[in-house]
Design a protein around this motif. Sequence first.
Motif, PDB file in Angstrom:
ATOM      1  N   ARG A  43       2.440   6.639   4.532  1.00  0.00           N
ATOM      2  CA  ARG A  43       1.848   5.518   3.804  1.00  0.00           C
ATOM      3  C   ARG A  43       2.866   4.366   3.714  1.00  0.00           C
ATOM      4  O   ARG A  43       2.529   3.208   3.903  1.00  0.00           O
ATOM      5  N   ASP A  44       4.128   4.729   3.456  1.00  0.00           N
ATOM      6  CA  ASP A  44       5.176   3.694   3.436  1.00  0.00           C
ATOM      7  C   ASP A  44       5.273   3.019   4.805  1.00  0.00           C
ATOM      8  O   ASP A  44       5.432   1.803   4.898  1.00  0.00           O
ATOM      9  N   PRO A  99       5.435  10.234  12.852  1.00  0.00           N
ATOM     10  CA  PRO A  99       5.395   8.968  12.115  1.00  0.00           C
ATOM     11  C   PRO A  99       4.236   8.087  12.568  1.00  0.00           C
ATOM     12  O   PRO A  99       3.855   8.128  13.742  1.00  0.00           O
ATOM     13  N   VAL A 100       3.694   7.330  11.640  1.00  0.00           N
ATOM     14  CA  VAL A 100       2.654   6.341  11.978  1.00  0.00           C
ATOM     15  C   VAL A 100       3.175   5.480  13.122  1.00  0.00           C
ATOM     16  O   VAL A 100       4.268   4.909  13.028  1.00  0.00           O
ATOM     17  N   ASN A 101       2.432   5.420  14.224  1.00  0.00           N
ATOM     18  CA  ASN A 101       2.936   4.669  15.387  1.00  0.00           C
ATOM     19  C   ASN A 101       1.850   3.921  16.129  1.00  0.00           C
ATOM     20  O   ASN A 101       2.054   3.473  17.252  1.00  0.00           O
ATOM     21  N   GLN A 108      -5.416   4.497   8.764  1.00  0.00           N
ATOM     22  CA  GLN A 108      -5.608   5.708   7.959  1.00  0.00           C
ATOM     23  C   GLN A 108      -4.751   5.694   6.694  1.00  0.00           C
ATOM     24  O   GLN A 108      -5.147   6.232   5.673  1.00  0.00           O
ATOM     25  N   HIS A 109      -3.566   5.095   6.779  1.00  0.00           N
ATOM     26  CA  HIS A 109      -2.634   5.125   5.647  1.00  0.00           C
ATOM     27  C   HIS A 109      -2.459   3.772   4.976  1.00  0.00           C
ATOM     28  O   HIS A 109      -1.624   3.639   4.083  1.00  0.00           O
ATOM     29  N   ALA A 110      -3.233   2.769   5.413  1.00  0.00           N
ATOM     30  CA  ALA A 110      -2.955   1.391   4.968  1.00  0.00           C
ATOM     31  C   ALA A 110      -2.997   1.197   3.446  1.00  0.00           C
ATOM     32  O   ALA A 110      -4.017   1.464   2.823  1.00  0.00           O
ATOM     33  N   PRO A 111      -1.906   0.712   2.851  1.00  0.00           N
ATOM     34  CA  PRO A 111      -1.918   0.373   1.434  1.00  0.00           C
ATOM     35  C   PRO A 111      -2.287  -1.100   1.202  1.00  0.00           C
ATOM     36  O   PRO A 111      -2.402  -1.529   0.055  1.00  0.00           O
ATOM     37  N   LEU A 112      -2.464  -1.853   2.285  1.00  0.00           N
ATOM     38  CA  LEU A 112      -2.688  -3.300   2.207  1.00  0.00           C
ATOM     39  C   LEU A 112      -3.632  -3.708   3.314  1.00  0.00           C
ATOM     40  O   LEU A 112      -3.731  -3.016   4.319  1.00  0.00           O
ATOM     41  N   ARG A 113      -4.225  -4.884   3.173  1.00  0.00           N
ATOM     42  CA  ARG A 113      -4.989  -5.424   4.288  1.00  0.00           C
ATOM     43  C   ARG A 113      -4.100  -6.333   5.147  1.00  0.00           C
ATOM     44  O   ARG A 113      -3.040  -6.763   4.720  1.00  0.00           O
ATOM     45  N   ILE A 114      -4.576  -6.606   6.349  1.00  0.00           N
ATOM     46  CA  ILE A 114      -3.836  -7.455   7.286  1.00  0.00           C
ATOM     47  C   ILE A 114      -4.415  -8.866   7.228  1.00  0.00           C
ATOM     48  O   ILE A 114      -5.639  -9.039   7.246  1.00  0.00           O
ATOM     49  N   GLU A 115      -3.536  -9.848   7.147  1.00  0.00           N
ATOM     50  CA  GLU A 115      -3.970 -11.247   7.127  1.00  0.00           C
ATOM     51  C   GLU A 115      -4.714 -11.611   8.404  1.00  0.00           C
ATOM     52  O   GLU A 115      -4.320 -11.197   9.481  1.00  0.00           O
ATOM     53  N   ALA A 116      -5.747 -12.433   8.290  1.00  0.00           N
ATOM     54  CA  ALA A 116      -6.458 -12.920   9.476  1.00  0.00           C
ATOM     55  C   ALA A 116      -5.501 -13.742  10.349  1.00  0.00           C
ATOM     56  O   ALA A 116      -4.402 -14.092   9.921  1.00  0.00           O
ATOM     57  N   GLY A 117      -5.942 -14.075  11.567  1.00  0.00           N
ATOM     58  CA  GLY A 117      -5.057 -14.704  12.541  1.00  0.00           C
ATOM     59  C   GLY A 117      -4.792 -16.190  12.348  1.00  0.00           C
ATOM     60  O   GLY A 117      -3.972 -16.777  13.068  1.00  0.00           O
ATOM     61  N   ASP A 118      -5.482 -16.826  11.389  1.00  0.00           N
ATOM     62  CA  ASP A 118      -5.261 -18.258  11.144  1.00  0.00           C
ATOM     63  C   ASP A 118      -3.891 -18.498  10.513  1.00  0.00           C
ATOM     64  O   ASP A 118      -3.299 -17.591   9.947  1.00  0.00           O
TER      65      ASP A 118
ATOM     66  N   GLN B   5      -8.293   1.195   3.237  1.00  0.00           N
ATOM     67  CA  GLN B   5      -8.537   2.194   4.281  1.00  0.00           C
ATOM     68  C   GLN B   5     -10.002   2.244   4.706  1.00  0.00           C
ATOM     69  O   GLN B   5     -10.371   2.948   5.627  1.00  0.00           O
ATOM     70  N   SER B   6     -10.853   1.505   3.988  1.00  0.00           N
ATOM     71  CA  SER B   6     -12.245   1.411   4.435  1.00  0.00           C
ATOM     72  C   SER B   6     -12.620  -0.063   4.573  1.00  0.00           C
ATOM     73  O   SER B   6     -11.961  -0.922   4.013  1.00  0.00           O
ATOM     74  N   GLY B   7     -13.663  -0.334   5.315  1.00  0.00           N
ATOM     75  CA  GLY B   7     -14.059  -1.721   5.547  1.00  0.00           C
ATOM     76  C   GLY B   7     -13.115  -2.394   6.517  1.00  0.00           C
ATOM     77  O   GLY B   7     -12.332  -1.731   7.196  1.00  0.00           O
ATOM     78  N   ARG B   8     -13.203  -3.699   6.577  1.00  0.00           N
ATOM     79  CA  ARG B   8     -12.367  -4.435   7.534  1.00  0.00           C
ATOM     80  C   ARG B   8     -10.923  -4.460   7.084  1.00  0.00           C
ATOM     81  O   ARG B   8     -10.629  -4.843   5.965  1.00  0.00           O
ATOM     82  N   LEU B   9     -10.027  -4.066   7.986  1.00  0.00           N
ATOM     83  CA  LEU B   9      -8.609  -4.049   7.624  1.00  0.00           C
ATOM     84  C   LEU B   9      -8.036  -5.468   7.674  1.00  0.00           C
ATOM     85  O   LEU B   9      -7.148  -5.817   6.903  1.00  0.00           O
ATOM     86  N   VAL B  10      -8.568  -6.278   8.583  1.00  0.00           N
ATOM     87  CA  VAL B  10      -8.092  -7.659   8.716  1.00  0.00           C
ATOM     88  C   VAL B  10      -9.026  -8.558   7.923  1.00  0.00           C
ATOM     89  O   VAL B  10     -10.238  -8.478   8.081  1.00  0.00           O
ATOM     90  N   ARG B  11      -8.471  -9.394   7.076  1.00  0.00           N
ATOM     91  CA  ARG B  11      -9.382 -10.313   6.370  1.00  0.00           C
ATOM     92  C   ARG B  11      -8.701 -11.622   6.003  1.00  0.00           C
ATOM     93  O   ARG B  11      -7.479 -11.716   5.923  1.00  0.00           O
TER      94      ARG B  11
END
Lengths: 184, 192
Positions: A43-44, A99-101, A108-118, B5-11
Amino acid sequence: MGSAPHLRRPDDEHVRREWGTVGENSLRIDPEKAERLVGAMNRDLSGLYIVFNQLRKHYWTLEGAESGEVIDFLQDAADRLSDATDDIALRVHALGGVPVNGPMGIRQHAPLRIEAGDVYDIRSALANDLNGYATLAVSLREHVSLATELGDETTVELLRGHLRTIEEDAHTLERYLADDSLVT
Amino acid sequence: MSDPQSGRLVRDLDGATVRQRWGTVEENAVRLDGATAERITEALNEVHAGAFNLFYLTRKHYWAAEGAEFDDVAAFLKDAYQRMRALNDDVAVRINQLGGVPASTPPDIQEYAPVHLEAEHLYALRASLAGDLEAYATLAARMRDHVSLAAELGDEATVELLRDRLDDVEDDAHALEQFLEDDTLVRTGASE
């Protein structure tokens, strides 16, 4: 989970460890404990992947009067996250885990969302970095407790060291955000 | 906030002002015309995304290297992944200088990357390195193509950047080739 058709897949005969499994370790750490530690550290690792690449995106694209100083800081901070990632991934490997790779493990382990590409304004970008650091710090703190409870002193020490660095960098970000001259 | 962990990961980032949309090319300060900048940023996003993936491939293999030769190989992979990150950063910054946006989300990177990530299991060292060597060769070929494109379009700074980094990529590919030629890595039955 057959998500990614574009992944390279060497023949099964070459698989040494399957993703999601925890095999034996030579450190005499009870396998059940090793499994819990591997899950926690993965998760880390997922969080580190997301925050590290978010910082990189920001130092690639930030603009504005203060961006030079901020870019230097973000580059150095990304280096420190990279060191933490290597240390934690090597520990997961030593504990018999994978390890997550890749994208599947990150999700599966994401504690956060990823910023969009803008490309966003510098204040919002840095505020999101600070949010990422805060999430990492909470996660590492929980995992220091877990490793303590499970008696894995090496992991305790490793995570504590990186937690300190992450808290320091979070504080630096906080100070940039408190600076009047960034508010236009 | 909902569980990542569910729904869209990128937002989209809540409350933020978009300064530039992904996929657009704005006017640049280096006086390359719009159409030229657009073609070069497209080409550079391929190198960027390929380097992004190759950075993670070599790093994964650094983490997982095992066997009698692991120490040499791991030390090499650690240096190699750092060189790949530097290449990746430099190309991303060049895209930005040209008025473009470097790919940053996993789906966009996978769309542009000529080099693919590996499935998430850990594989034997030889199979891992053989895949890395192929990935280096693919990236090098793409970089060579884009050196020609940038030269044709008169973007000398991009030519120089790519040429300079291409040397590193070729050196590292050659080092991998030498590891794979090493007898002790190919001993039958030792790798599984």
